[in-house]
Write a protein that holds these residues in place. Structure first.
Motif, PDB file in Angstrom:
ATOM      1  N   THR A 248      35.223  21.766  12.877  1.00 57.97           N
ATOM      2  CA  THR A 248      36.659  21.583  13.364  1.00 57.97           C
ATOM      3  C   THR A 248      36.845  20.342  14.131  1.00 57.97           C
ATOM      4  O   THR A 248      38.250  19.989  13.966  1.00 57.97           O
ATOM      5  N   THR A 249      36.007  19.788  14.733  1.00 56.05           N
ATOM      6  CA  THR A 249      36.241  18.712  15.685  1.00 56.05           C
ATOM      7  C   THR A 249      35.798  17.431  14.699  1.00 56.05           C
ATOM      8  O   THR A 249      36.197  16.258  15.173  1.00 56.05           O
ATOM      9  N   ARG A 250      35.566  17.427  13.329  1.00 57.18           N
ATOM     10  CA  ARG A 250      35.386  16.537  12.571  1.00 57.18           C
ATOM     11  C   ARG A 250      34.275  15.410  13.027  1.00 57.18           C
ATOM     12  O   ARG A 250      34.720  14.139  12.675  1.00 57.18           O
ATOM     13  N   ILE A 251      33.398  15.723  13.935  1.00 54.35           N
ATOM     14  CA  ILE A 251      32.664  14.624  14.488  1.00 54.35           C
ATOM     15  C   ILE A 251      31.808  13.861  13.346  1.00 54.35           C
ATOM     16  O   ILE A 251      31.482  12.713  13.535  1.00 54.35           O
ATOM     17  N   PHE A 252      31.456  14.611  12.274  1.00 54.20           N
ATOM     18  CA  PHE A 252      30.655  13.933  11.222  1.00 54.20           C
ATOM     19  C   PHE A 252      31.397  12.918  10.244  1.00 54.20           C
ATOM     20  O   PHE A 252      31.088  12.022  10.161  1.00 54.20           O
ATOM     21  N   GLN A 253      32.787  13.372   9.997  1.00 50.32           N
ATOM     22  CA  GLN A 253      33.636  12.854   9.142  1.00 50.32           C
ATOM     23  C   GLN A 253      34.112  11.590   9.776  1.00 50.32           C
ATOM     24  O   GLN A 253      34.466  10.638   9.201  1.00 50.32           O
ATOM     25  N   GLU A 254      34.073  11.778  11.340  1.00 51.97           N
ATOM     26  CA  GLU A 254      34.458  10.570  11.916  1.00 51.97           C
ATOM     27  C   GLU A 254      33.570   9.816  12.808  1.00 51.97           C
ATOM     28  O   GLU A 254      33.503   9.310  13.849  1.00 51.97           O
ATOM     29  N   ALA A 255      32.136   9.589  12.147  1.00 54.93           N
ATOM     30  CA  ALA A 255      31.001   9.450  13.154  1.00 54.93           C
ATOM     31  C   ALA A 255      31.089   8.049  13.778  1.00 54.93           C
ATOM     32  O   ALA A 255      30.574   7.907  14.651  1.00 54.93           O
ATOM     33  N   GLU A 256      31.712   7.248  12.942  1.00 55.82           N
ATOM     34  CA  GLU A 256      31.637   5.821  13.317  1.00 55.82           C
ATOM     35  C   GLU A 256      32.292   5.676  14.540  1.00 55.82           C
ATOM     36  O   GLU A 256      32.193   4.645  15.365  1.00 55.82           O
TER      37      GLU A 256
END
Length: 426
Positions: A248-256
């Motif tokens: 839900t926090t999308r930490i992997f999708q927005e890893a950079e």
């Protein structure tokens, strides 16, 4: 190369009013790598003691075969692998649910019908796994626990972490409080004669009678889960919720954009995780040396050990994300992405290969090898799986079992073969 690892591959168009499997460009390649990494850990952890039947061997035989290398190997396995690989997979399952939920919400659709169908199909595959290959299947249990995710589909933020940690830690701890354990013992089925049952199971594993093996594996699955069911399913839900927070926090999708977070997670995860994870291997080593621990010690280490497992798994995840930012490491890690894209096929393939190597219907090596031999054997099996996954996904969208699972869940045959242009690019 994009984060999806698909090069110039174009997205597959889908009906915007209908849920469908994720397309190539929707995948996060670091998650595929992480899933592949975890799958090898699961194979290694399952081989010792389950596939190799070490847990069911007569104690005197196991002690006679044990060497210094075996003991060192078991300690390192307990420290770095046991529990951590499975924790990664359960959290990634919860993450996947959160991503599906977000996709459904974006389309204005309910995720519930699809989720229920996915779980029903998973449960059916899991039961078939027990009957045909191996008693230690996790799929049907994952499916049952997966229904618990539906109760938290409106929960967001740190509440997911709070509920996740509560379910991961508290039910197991309460179950092992001596008065509670004694009260619940009547609801945890056990064989009338445990040692006799274990000997019978070992004989079935090393024998060649498939009917007897199937009967004994069903019984073992029943007794194994029957003993832990009081806390096991909510424990799975807890780990799902920790993964759902990451989704839900999308930490992997927005890893950079979140590399400082992953650097902190790496430090704290590896530091505290190794500290907590060392508790159980040290205790087991002391027990092997004949040192008897008071009952309260076992109870006291449950929570720090479980926290150590979760933190170390999170540290591994952070390490993968950070290493993927470096071109040389990224190229090496991408080797694991294909097996991570077809985890169901990989997991079931591991059962097929491992039971063939160790069970009596195959090579029959159970009980005949030192424990540390599990390392080269599993590396060989996993290498073949990596080669197969690369070859298969060069021509097909999904792994073979993923295709069956998706077709069952969506109620129609999913397109399997890649378009000609994508085959050429692969």
């Amino acid at each position: 190369m994009t984060e999806t690892g698909q090069g110039e591959a174009e997205p597959t168009k889908t009906n915007t009013m209908e849920l469908a499997p994720a397309t190539a460009v929707e995948r996060v390649v670091s998650l595929d790598v992480l899933r592949g990494f975890a799958l090898y850990g699961v194979l290694l952890a399952n081989t010792v003691p389950w596939f190799s039947a070490t847990a069911f061997m007569p104690r005197e035989v196991a002690l006679a075969q044990s060497s210094t290398i075996d003991r060192v190997f078991l300690f390192l396995l307990g420290l770095f692998v046991d529990g951590k690989a499975m924790a990664l997979l359960t959290m990634l399952f919860g993450l996947g649910f959160a991503v599906q939920l977000q996709r459904a919400e974006a389309l204005g659709r309910s995720v519930v019908p699809l989720h229920v169908r996915r779980l029903a199909a998973m449960a059916l595959i899991g039961v078939s796994h027990v009957l045909l290959l191996w008693w230690g299947d996790i799929l049907w249990g994952y499916a049952i626990a997966g229904f618990g995710l539906l109760l938290f589909r409106r929960v967001r933020g740190w509440k997911l972490i709070a509920w996740g940690l509560f379910f991961t830690l508290v039910p197991m701890f309460v179950f092992w409080i001596p008065p509670v354990f004694k009260a619940l013992r009547a609801y945890t089925p056990t064989p009338p004669d445990f040692m006799a049952f274990r000997a019978e199971l070992y004989a079935a594993i090393t024998g060649t009678d498939r009917r007897v093996l199937t009967v004994m594996q069903v019984k073992q699955a029943y007794y194994h889960v029957g003993f832990i069911w009081v806390w096991y399913f909510v424990w799975l839900v807890g780990r799902y919720l920790l993964g759902a927070w990451a989704g839900t926090t999308r930490i992997f999708q927005e890893a950079e954009a979140r590399l400082p977070f992953f650097r902190k997670l790496l430090g704290w995860g590896l530091g505290l995780g190794l500290l907590g994870s060392a508790i159980q291997p040290v205790r087991m080593q002391l027990q092997r040396n004949g040192i008897v621990m008071p009952e309260w010690v076992g109870l006291a280490i449950i929570i720090p050990h479980e926290l150590g497992v979760v933190l170390l798994a999170a540290g591994y995840a952070a390490a993968v994300v950070l290493l993927m930012q470096r071109p040389s490491f990224r190229r090496a890690l991408l080797i694991f992405a294909p097996v991570g894209r077809m985890p169901l096929s990989t997991y079931l393939g591991q059962s097929l290969a491992s039971t063939f190597v160790f069970y009596g219907w195959g090579l029959g090596l159970a009980g005949r090898l030192h424990v540390w031999y599990a390392l080269p054997i599993t590396l060989g099996i996993f290498t073949l799986q990596v080669i197969f996954a690369h070859a298969w996904l060069a021509r097909y969208r999904f792994g073979p079992m993923e295709w069956i699972w998706r077709s069952m869940a969506y109620g129609r045959m999913q397109p399997l073969r890649l378009p000609a242009r994508q085959e050429e690019l692969a």
